[in-house]
Design an enzyme around this catalytic site. Structure first.
Site, short mmCIF file in Angstrom:
data_model
loop_
_atom_site.label_atom_id
_atom_site.label_comp_id
_atom_site.label_asym_id
_atom_site.label_seq_id
_atom_site.Cartn_x
_atom_site.Cartn_y
_atom_site.Cartn_z
N LYS A 12 0.96 -0.96 -0.04
CA LYS A 12 -0.32 -0.09 -0.14
C LYS A 12 0.94 1.49 0.13
CE LYS A 12 -1.62 1.58 4.13
NZ LYS A 12 -1.52 3.10 4.34
N ASP A 46 4.50 0.93 11.87
CA ASP A 46 3.43 0.07 11.20
C ASP A 46 3.42 -1.39 11.72
OD1 ASP A 46 2.88 2.52 10.00
OD2 ASP A 46 3.65 1.75 8.08
N ARG A 50 0.88 14.52 12.56
CA ARG A 50 1.16 14.40 11.37
C ARG A 50 1.35 15.75 10.58
NH1 ARG A 50 -1.07 8.84 9.01
NH2 ARG A 50 1.09 9.04 8.06
N CYS A 93 -4.81 8.30 9.17
CA CYS A 93 -5.11 7.81 10.36
C CYS A 93 -4.81 8.60 11.46
CB CYS A 93 -4.10 6.36 10.72
SG CYS A 93 -4.73 4.95 9.65
N ARG A 151 -8.60 -0.09 4.42
CA ARG A 151 -7.61 0.92 3.78
C ARG A 151 -6.51 0.25 3.28
NH1 ARG A 151 -7.77 6.73 6.63
NH2 ARG A 151 -6.71 7.17 4.93
#
Ligand code: EPU
Length: 420
Positions: free
Chosen positions: A22, A306, A120, A115, A398
């Site tokens: 992704k 992640d 961010r 997310c 997602r």
């Protein structure tokens, strides 16, 4: 909103194939904006984020076809003004700014979302573009960028938490058509960034230092079309490994590139998980009890943020204390409260989660808060006794392609429940 209903306690057994990455494919799709020619991208996962990016490209005037894992993108005539609401919803969409600006000399995109794992910011993206000669205004939720033509220069892109993955991709794409030589210092070295660089090279870009913290990009006048296969998703591979280990299963993983997640494999070994390389695949087993392991998330080649949530789910099952420290995103512990609903004993102390593992988990209704938190809850649910319902799995959709189908093929008792 859909949810997953999981009957835990079944060891996963069988074979699974990892999909395309992704986090590589999203900037690759943005890179297709750099040429009028057709770009064919293969091994593309069918994810809601990819479908979103297709819509964003279409809203810019691109012709896009997505069939059987192959994306064909032609950006012959495009405009530099993206659809506000589409772009706002997805973090990866910030990557269209560099390509649009360098090709059209003008671009206007909304500030991106994504997310909920921290603030961010995008200051490093903007710093890089300004250094290349962009004039920027932030107005009404839009970034409006203009240039008389980008010019190569030396840019230091390191931030508070280290290099930036999408920022490096964005500036590299902008520099590919800039005038002269751009040097990105403190560039991100993640495999996904290397994939973007290799994609650009396949389009005729001149880039050296790929995979190192110093990238040198010599601008060219034009880029051409390409036919390119996306790397496998290392985060999906690690997620399935954690799920296999959590259920004490025996799973063969096809299509993964273990050299992309050496730090995770090292910690898994410490935790008592066996991952063997067998004829191009990986076999995951857990011969004995799980052991606790301390983990700190870091930029590549360190332990990836992640995989932090999924590894924490695994450590809740390991008798003893594991300290899991998050150094990339400040709010990436949203899964902790939900894991505790399943009986996990976790305390947050600043950037660290102290996991007192080993108590059996028992099923409960839980709420997914972001993509990787969802994956952690699925892993915990698969290992827990009884029924776990994971609500709001649109987060999971997602970034994981047909996760429930892949898990069901491994023997998991999991079904998707349609919600209103
Ligand atoms: N940062 C800044 N300023 C910036 C950009 C980033 O301070 O302009 C900070 C961030 O706040 C963070 C750190 O730098 O503390 C690293 O962020 P980075 O820019 O590398 O993250 P990203 O590029 O926005 C990508 C992935 C994330 C993944 C991170 C880190 C995509 C679409 N997203 O985000 O993936 O966690 O790199 O590896 O590629 C996920 O897949 O679940 C996910 C969140």
């Amino acid at each position: 909103m859909d949810s997953f209903l999981i009957q835990g306690g079944t060891p996963l057994r069988g074979e699974v194939t990892i999909s395309g990455s992704k986090n590589a494919v999203l900037p690759l799709m943005a890179a297709a904006l750099l040429t009028k020619d057709t770009c064919v991208i293969r091994n593309v996962p069918d994810l809601s984020d990819v479908r979103f990016m297709v819509k964003i490209l279409e809203s810019l005037g691109a012709d896009v076809a997505f069939e059987a894992g192959t994306l064909t993108v032609r950006c012959a005539r495009i405009k530099g003004f993206g659809d506000y609401d589409l772009i706002r919803k997805m973090r990866g969409s910030i990557c269209i700014l560099g390509p649009l600006l360098t090709r059209l000399h003008e671009a206007s995109v909304s500030l991106p979302g994504g997310c909920v794992i921290g603030t961010r910011p995008i200051d490093l993206h903007l710093k890089g573009l300004v250094a290349l000669g962009a004039k920027l205004d932030i107005e009404g939720g839009y970034i409006r960028a203009k240039t008389k033509g980008l010019k190569g220069t030396t840019i230091f892109l390191g931030g508070r938490a280290g290099p930036t993955v999408l920022g490096t991709a964005n500036i590299m794409m902008a520099a590919a058509l800039a005038d002269g030589v751009t040097v990105i210092e403190s560039a991100a070295c993640e495999p996904e960034v290397c994939d973007v660089a290799n994609f650009l090279v396949s389009m005729g870009a001149k880039i050296t230092g790929i995979g190192s913290p110093t990238l040198t990009i010599t601008g060219v006048k034009e880029l051409h079309g390409t036919d390119y296969e996306v790397i496998p998703d290392r985060i999906e591979a690690c997620t399935f490994i954690c799920a296999a280990a959590a259920t004490k299963g025996d799973v063969i993983i096809h299509g993964a590139r273990p050299e992309h997640f050496a730090a995770v494999l090292d910690k898994l070994r410490e935790a008592g998980v066996k991952v063997e390389r067998k004829a191009g695949a990986l076999r995951v087993t857990r011969p004995g009890k799980l052991k606790p392991a301390d983990v700190t998330t870091l930029p590549y080649s360190g332990f990836p943020t992640d995989v932090q949530a999924q590894f924490m789910a695994l450590m809740t099952l390991a008798p003893g204390i594991s300290v899991i420290t998050e150094r990339i995103f400040e709010s990436r512990f949203m899964h902790v409260a939900e894991l505790m609903r399943l009986g996990a004993d976790v305390a947050i102390e600043g950037p660290s989660a102290i996991v007192k593992g080993g108590k059996p988990l028992s099923g409960a209704p839980v709420m997914a808060s972001d993509l990787r938190a969802s994956a952690a809850l699925v892993i915990a649910g698969l290992a827990a006794k009884g029924t776990t319902q994971v609500h709001r799995i649109y987060h999971l959709d997602r970034g994981y392609e047909r996760m429930e189908d892949k898990l069901r093929k491994l023997g998991a008792k999991i079904e998707r429940v349609d919600g209103e």
